[in-house]
Structures are given as C-alpha cells and as structure tokens.
Motif scaffolding. Structure first.
Motif, PDB file in Angstrom:
ATOM      1  N   PRO A  16       0.814  -1.225   0.000  1.00 36.21           N
ATOM      2  CA  PRO A  16       0.000   0.000   0.000  1.00 36.21           C
ATOM      3  C   PRO A  16       0.850   1.279   0.000  1.00 36.21           C
ATOM      4  O   PRO A  16       0.529   2.237  -0.693  1.00 36.21           O
ATOM      5  CB  PRO A  16      -0.835  -0.108   1.272  1.00 36.21           C
ATOM      6  N   THR A  17       1.933   1.281   0.753  1.00 41.16           N
ATOM      7  CA  THR A  17       2.806   2.457   0.784  1.00 41.16           C
ATOM      8  C   THR A  17       3.505   2.626  -0.556  1.00 41.16           C
ATOM      9  O   THR A  17       3.630   3.745  -1.062  1.00 41.16           O
ATOM     10  CB  THR A  17       3.821   2.357   1.935  1.00 41.16           C
ATOM     11  N   LYS A  67       6.003   2.030  10.302  1.00 37.79           N
ATOM     12  CA  LYS A  67       5.890   1.664  11.724  1.00 37.79           C
ATOM     13  C   LYS A  67       4.472   1.893  12.241  1.00 37.79           C
ATOM     14  O   LYS A  67       3.946   1.076  13.000  1.00 37.79           O
ATOM     15  CB  LYS A  67       6.900   2.456  12.557  1.00 37.79           C
ATOM     16  N   LEU A  68       3.850   2.990  11.831  1.00 33.55           N
ATOM     17  CA  LEU A  68       2.477   3.269  12.261  1.00 33.55           C
ATOM     18  C   LEU A  68       1.504   2.256  11.667  1.00 33.55           C
ATOM     19  O   LEU A  68       0.564   1.831  12.347  1.00 33.55           O
ATOM     20  CB  LEU A  68       2.076   4.696  11.868  1.00 33.55           C
ATOM     21  N   GLU A  73      -1.892  -1.884  18.231  1.00 31.44           N
ATOM     22  CA  GLU A  73      -2.924  -1.066  18.861  1.00 31.44           C
ATOM     23  C   GLU A  73      -2.990   0.280  18.152  1.00 31.44           C
ATOM     24  O   GLU A  73      -1.966   0.879  17.848  1.00 31.44           O
ATOM     25  CB  GLU A  73      -2.591  -0.815  20.333  1.00 31.44           C
ATOM     26  N   LYS A  74      -4.205   0.757  17.913  1.00 34.85           N
ATOM     27  CA  LYS A  74      -4.367   2.076  17.316  1.00 34.85           C
ATOM     28  C   LYS A  74      -3.919   3.131  18.317  1.00 34.85           C
ATOM     29  O   LYS A  74      -3.993   2.925  19.533  1.00 34.85           O
ATOM     30  CB  LYS A  74      -5.821   2.317  16.930  1.00 34.85           C
ATOM     31  N   LEU A  75      -3.452   4.255  17.801  1.00 34.47           N
ATOM     32  CA  LEU A  75      -3.069   5.354  18.680  1.00 34.47           C
ATOM     33  C   LEU A  75      -4.293   5.877  19.412  1.00 34.47           C
ATOM     34  O   LEU A  75      -5.382   5.960  18.843  1.00 34.47           O
ATOM     35  CB  LEU A  75      -2.433   6.486  17.874  1.00 34.47           C
ATOM     36  N   VAL A  80       1.040  10.707  20.430  1.00 35.07           N
ATOM     37  CA  VAL A  80       1.883  11.043  19.298  1.00 35.07           C
ATOM     38  C   VAL A  80       2.480   9.755  18.720  1.00 35.07           C
ATOM     39  O   VAL A  80       3.079   8.971  19.446  1.00 35.07           O
ATOM     40  CB  VAL A  80       3.015  12.013  19.709  1.00 35.07           C
ATOM     41  N   GLY A  81       2.309   9.551  17.421  1.00 35.00           N
ATOM     42  CA  GLY A  81       2.832   8.357  16.760  1.00 35.00           C
ATOM     43  C   GLY A  81       4.180   8.575  16.141  1.00 35.00           C
ATOM     44  O   GLY A  81       4.936   7.633  15.930  1.00 35.00           O
ATOM     45  N   GLY A  82       4.527   9.805  15.846  1.00 31.50           N
ATOM     46  CA  GLY A  82       5.805  10.108  15.228  1.00 31.50           C
ATOM     47  C   GLY A  82       6.033  11.595  15.197  1.00 31.50           C
ATOM     48  O   GLY A  82       5.088  12.381  15.238  1.00 31.50           O
ATOM     49  N   LEU A  83       7.286  11.984  15.137  1.00 36.49           N
ATOM     50  CA  LEU A  83       7.634  13.402  15.100  1.00 36.49           C
ATOM     51  C   LEU A  83       8.853  13.555  14.200  1.00 36.49           C
ATOM     52  O   LEU A  83       9.868  12.893  14.393  1.00 36.49           O
ATOM     53  CB  LEU A  83       7.954  13.893  16.513  1.00 36.49           C
ATOM     54  N   LEU A  84       8.715  14.388  13.187  1.00 34.07           N
ATOM     55  CA  LEU A  84       9.825  14.676  12.292  1.00 34.07           C
ATOM     56  C   LEU A  84      10.178  16.145  12.461  1.00 34.07           C
ATOM     57  O   LEU A  84       9.314  16.993  12.490  1.00 34.07           O
ATOM     58  CB  LEU A  84       9.442  14.403  10.840  1.00 34.07           C
ATOM     59  N   GLY A  85      11.460  16.403  12.524  1.00 33.92           N
ATOM     60  CA  GLY A  85      11.881  17.801  12.714  1.00 33.92           C
ATOM     61  C   GLY A  85      12.844  18.253  11.670  1.00 33.92           C
ATOM     62  O   GLY A  85      13.311  17.596  10.833  1.00 33.92           O
TER      63      GLY A  85
END
Length: 85
Positions: A16-17, A67-68, A73-75, A80-85
C-alpha cells in the motif's frame, strides 16, 4: 554512476505504501533514501546530512508510516505516533 533502485527493491516498504509513493510520481529511490530507509525500518538510528532536494524528507516519512501501519494497537486520542523535525 550507480543505478537508482526502485522503492520496491528496498525490501521493507509495504505494497500500500509503495502504491502511494508511485502514485505521487516517485519511481526510484534517491541515494539518501536507498541508504537510510532500510536502516530506519530495521530500528536503527540514522543521522543524515545532505543537500536540499536529496530526498531526506521521504527517507524519514516512509519508515514512520510503515511503523504506524504495523502497530497492533491504534493510537489513542492525543497520543503522538511520530515526530519529524
């Protein structure tokens, strides 16, 4: 010059991705993506220093999405499932 590999050859991106990546017009991984996506998918820490336009953002986003997608388990709300900076 090395041959650019299709994202499907990186071995850790779900169908899918891959379909979404291809629908957005991305055909092959950049050298930065080819080097980092498999490491991120393998739970390794990676520091990337590359020029603008090298594909760093997608190199970080694809493994986070994978990863998500694979979470059992659903969030929960406000989690927070991920953080990009």
């Amino acid at each position: 010059m090395a041959r650019l590999r299709p994202f499907s050859e990186l071995g850790c991106i779900s169908k899918p991705t891959l379909e979404v990546i291809e629908s957005l017009g991305f055909k092959t991984a950049t050298p930065v993506q080819e080097a980092t996506i498999p490491l991120f998918c393998g739970h390794k820490d990676v520091a990337v220093d590359a020029c603008t336009g090298s594909g760093k953002t997608l190199a970080f986003v694809v493994p986070v999405i994978e990863k998500l997608r694979r979470r059992e388990e659903k969030l929960k709300q406000h989690q927070v499932g991920g953080l990009l900076g």
